[in-house]
Design a protein around this motif. Structure first.
Motif, PDB file in Angstrom:
ATOM      1  N   THR A  69      16.580  16.101  -9.072  1.00 43.53           N
ATOM      2  CA  THR A  69      16.593  14.664  -8.430  1.00 43.53           C
ATOM      3  C   THR A  69      15.119  14.211  -7.848  1.00 43.53           C
ATOM      4  OG1 THR A  69      16.600  16.484  -6.281  1.00 43.53           O
ATOM      5  CG2 THR A  69      18.672  15.359  -6.751  1.00 43.53           C
ATOM      6  N   GLY A  70      14.411  15.339  -7.771  1.00 47.68           N
ATOM      7  CA  GLY A  70      12.818  14.787  -7.225  1.00 47.68           C
ATOM      8  C   GLY A  70      12.218  14.002  -8.702  1.00 47.68           C
ATOM      9  N   PHE A  71      12.600  14.473  -9.955  1.00 45.70           N
ATOM     10  CA  PHE A  71      12.044  13.862 -11.005  1.00 45.70           C
ATOM     11  C   PHE A  71      12.774  12.295 -11.280  1.00 45.70           C
ATOM     12  CE2 PHE A  71      11.670  13.085 -15.494  1.00 45.70           C
ATOM     13  CZ  PHE A  71      10.355  13.560 -15.659  1.00 45.70           C
ATOM     14  N   LEU A  72      14.130  12.349 -11.144  1.00 43.27           N
ATOM     15  CA  LEU A  72      14.534  11.159 -11.058  1.00 43.27           C
ATOM     16  C   LEU A  72      14.212  10.120 -10.064  1.00 43.27           C
ATOM     17  CD1 LEU A  72      18.346  12.179 -11.859  1.00 43.27           C
ATOM     18  CD2 LEU A  72      16.750  10.982 -13.525  1.00 43.27           C
ATOM     19  N   SER A  73      13.782  10.753  -8.854  1.00 45.82           N
ATOM     20  CA  SER A  73      13.133   9.928  -7.798  1.00 45.82           C
ATOM     21  C   SER A  73      11.910   9.178  -8.397  1.00 45.82           C
ATOM     22  CB  SER A  73      13.065  10.670  -6.484  1.00 45.82           C
ATOM     23  OG  SER A  73      14.242  11.103  -5.988  1.00 45.82           O
ATOM     24  N   LEU A  74      11.053  10.156  -8.958  1.00 46.46           N
ATOM     25  CA  LEU A  74       9.666   9.463  -9.538  1.00 46.46           C
ATOM     26  C   LEU A  74      10.291   8.200 -10.606  1.00 46.46           C
ATOM     27  CD1 LEU A  74       6.829   9.661  -9.571  1.00 46.46           C
ATOM     28  CD2 LEU A  74       7.056  11.519 -11.210  1.00 46.46           C
ATOM     29  N   VAL A  75      10.883   8.529 -11.411  1.00 45.75           N
ATOM     30  CA  VAL A  75      11.400   7.493 -12.197  1.00 45.75           C
ATOM     31  C   VAL A  75      11.813   6.276 -11.608  1.00 45.75           C
ATOM     32  CG1 VAL A  75      13.010   6.826 -14.314  1.00 45.75           C
ATOM     33  CG2 VAL A  75      11.951   9.183 -14.185  1.00 45.75           C
ATOM     34  N   ALA A  76      12.554   6.473 -10.624  1.00 45.27           N
ATOM     35  CA  ALA A  76      13.030   5.335  -9.810  1.00 45.27           C
ATOM     36  C   ALA A  76      11.950   4.444  -9.173  1.00 45.27           C
ATOM     37  CB  ALA A  76      14.141   5.843  -8.843  1.00 45.27           C
ATOM     38  N   ILE A  77      11.039   5.391  -8.404  1.00 47.51           N
ATOM     39  CA  ILE A  77      10.059   4.774  -8.001  1.00 47.51           C
ATOM     40  C   ILE A  77       8.854   3.989  -8.745  1.00 47.51           C
ATOM     41  CG2 ILE A  77       7.513   5.606  -6.728  1.00 47.51           C
ATOM     42  CD1 ILE A  77       9.116   7.828  -5.417  1.00 47.51           C
ATOM     43  N   ALA A  78       8.853   4.541  -9.996  1.00 48.81           N
ATOM     44  CA  ALA A  78       8.249   3.681 -10.958  1.00 48.81           C
ATOM     45  C   ALA A  78       8.763   2.496 -11.294  1.00 48.81           C
ATOM     46  CB  ALA A  78       8.079   4.690 -12.170  1.00 48.81           C
ATOM     47  N   TRP A  97       0.964  -1.239  -0.081  1.00 49.71           N
ATOM     48  CA  TRP A  97       0.013  -0.007  -0.009  1.00 49.71           C
ATOM     49  C   TRP A  97       0.740   1.385   0.254  1.00 49.71           C
ATOM     50  CZ3 TRP A  97      -4.433  -0.005  -1.939  1.00 49.71           C
ATOM     51  CH2 TRP A  97      -5.485  -1.062  -1.658  1.00 49.71           C
ATOM     52  N   SER A  98       1.967   1.208   0.892  1.00 48.90           N
ATOM     53  CA  SER A  98       2.781   2.355   0.747  1.00 48.90           C
ATOM     54  C   SER A  98       3.432   2.807  -0.544  1.00 48.90           C
ATOM     55  CB  SER A  98       3.848   2.363   1.855  1.00 48.90           C
ATOM     56  OG  SER A  98       4.633   1.400   1.848  1.00 48.90           O
ATOM     57  N   GLY A  99       3.606   1.670  -1.444  1.00 47.65           N
ATOM     58  CA  GLY A  99       4.220   1.578  -2.721  1.00 47.65           C
ATOM     59  C   GLY A  99       2.971   2.243  -3.756  1.00 47.65           C
ATOM     60  N   LYS A 100       1.968   1.637  -3.379  1.00 45.43           N
ATOM     61  CA  LYS A 100       0.867   2.279  -4.404  1.00 45.43           C
ATOM     62  C   LYS A 100       0.698   3.772  -4.213  1.00 45.43           C
ATOM     63  CE  LYS A 100      -0.250  -1.477  -6.715  1.00 45.43           C
ATOM     64  NZ  LYS A 100       1.138  -1.596  -6.955  1.00 45.43           N
TER      65      LYS A 100
END
Lengths: 325, 148
Positions: free
Chosen positions: A115-124, A83-86
């Motif tokens: 860094t924020g944008f790359l973090s979003l890519v890493a999260i995906a 759930w936290s991942g979702k």
């Protein structure tokens, strides 16, 4: 005239001033905090559930089953991780949109934005690779729907088109458990360091009141994750089996059904040209602080240019791949 | 009677700190129980990840078509045409029913749609689209194991 009066009042008795910020700033502050809570929950639960997990495709499902049924509260930690991942990717996307809307990506904000944008890519990437790890039929279905799209991508598409093997599975496990969390931690460390020095405070200049609010938000996030994990725990499904293939009775859970159906439709119609365009758009948005002419520019150092060269080289490779294939 | 006054902010902070302490205690119990349970159950986990014992070689050889649990599914043992002991996943490749060994015909037969496989697992008749999946056997100290 009125402004002058206010400024005079502030200079005469600064102790009576209560600093507040606009609603838009509150949006990024609180979505940032929500992301922090979700990342903390994901990392902690991920670390714990990785203890009994086996990256060997032959026993991966059994190890998840063992974790969910034989270890006390294993089901709860696994559900909390799910759930936290979702929620993490949508929360991070809203946070980044907030940065854009407030023009905080410009000038000194370039580091924070990138860094924020790359973090979003890493999260995906974590989201996609994580789905496969429990090795059940629904998640294999999800992987195949995604791979059917990604294999049309020039250059990197070969990895997804090469089929599935224990080695491919192991590489996903390694990506989800080691590579991506380390990469994401590094990005977040830089981002938090940037945010601490550049984002506006949410309340008075001592920061004490904002601490209370931040605390309440974090507790609320963790509480919601806990409630969801208890009310809607993640099920085990049937063990994935490559030899069975995708059967008519293989259905993802109701929650993911619209996403997977969309992916299947996309995989039938999508062209590599569109994927290349998407890749170019991602790169454009990553570098938007440098591209935007109105931005108060930093003087980028060689790492910036090196990064840009690598990305543009990748674009050219994509283009060449497109022409060749 | 001039006791120290508690400010509203201080009061809220106190309430929140108490709430956080209770929450942390409640939340840390599952983590504690999980780690403890994991540490005490590690042996079972190792067992889960090791090869599955089917039986003694002499017994297994005298029972053609012997079935065994393989994860959540069934496996089946047979002597192939060249006399070697072989194990297969007993799931029919057509509609996933469990196949049985027919000793008279020396074939695997699926009871659902009469699909047939020979003792090498090859689909020879009926609707099955492909052969049965073969499992790897390990022989240790006169005992037969199937590899995970």
């Amino acid at each position: 005239m009125q402004t002058e009066g206010i400024l005079n009042a502030v200079s005469e008795s600064p102790e009576r001033v209560k600093w507040v910020v606009s609603g838009a700033h509150l949006l990024i502050t609180y979505t940032g905090l929500i992301c922090a809570g979700l990342i903390f929950c994901s990392f902690l639960t991920g670390l714990l559930i990785s203890l009994p997990y086996s990256g060997d495709v032959r026993v991966a499902y059994e190890s998840v089953s063992f974790l969910s049924t034989r270890i006390s509260f294993g089901w709860l930690l696994r559900s909390a991780h799910f759930w936290s991942g979702k929620f993490l990717a949508p929360a991070a996307a809203i946070y980044l949109l907030g940065l854009l809307a407030l023009n905080l990506h410009k000038g000194k904000g370039a580091i924070g934005w990138m860094t924020g944008f790359l973090s979003l890519v890493a999260i995906a990437v974590l989201e996609y690779s994580g789905g496969l790890l429990s090795w059940n039929l629904s998640n294999l279905f999800a992987y195949k729907a995604g791979a059917a799209i990604l294999e049309k991508m020039p250059v990197v598409g070969g990895f997804f088109a090469s089929g599935f093997s224990p080695e491919v599975f192991r590489s996903y496990v390694s990506m989800h458990i080691y590579t991506m969390p380390i990469f994401l931690s590094g990005l977040l460390a830089v981002h938090i360091f940037w945010a601490a020095g550049n984002l506006p405070r949410t309340a008075d200049n001592t920061g004490s009141y904002s601490f209370v609010k931040a605390f309440v938000v974090l507790m609320a996030v963790l509480q919601i994750i806990a409630i969801l994990s208890v009310m809607i725990p993640v099920d085990m499904d049937i063990k994935a089996d490559e030899s069975l293939g995708i059967t008519p009775w293989t259905k993802p859970s109701w929650l993911l059904m619209p996403l997977f159906t969309g992916m299947q439709i996309l995989s039938d119609y999508i062209h590599s040209g569109f994927l290349m365009f998407s890749a170019l758009m991602i790169i454009f948005w990553l570098f938007i602080p440098l591209i935007d002419r109105n931005a108060v520019r930093l003087a980028p150092g060689w790492p910036f240019y090196a990064g840009a060269v690598v990305f543009f080289a990748y674009c050219i490779l994509l283009l060449l791949g497109e022409i060749i294939t | 009677m001039s006791g120290s006054k508690v400010s509203r902010r201080g009061f809220i902070k106190g309430i929140l700190a108490a709430f956080a302490a209770v929450w942390a205690a409640v939340a840390s119990y599952p983590v504690y129980a999980y780690v403890r349970s994991y540490l005490s159950g590690r042996d079972s986990l190792n067992e889960l990840q090791s090869d599955i014992l089917i039986g003694r070689l002499a017994d297994v050889e005298s029972q053609p078509g012997k079935t065994f649990r393989w994860g959540k599914r069934q496996g089946i043992l047979v002597k192939s045409a060249d006399g070697k002991l072989k194990a297969f996943d007993a799931t029919c490749t057509h509609q996933f029913c469990t196949v049985r060994f027919n000793e008279a015909e020396n074939l695997f037969v699926c009871p659902c749609h009469n699909g047939k496989y020979n003792t090498d697992g090859k689909n020879i008749s009926g609707p099955p689209p492909k052969p049965l999946s073969e499992l790897s056997l390990v022989f240790k100290d006169e005992e037969v194991y199937v590899k995970r």
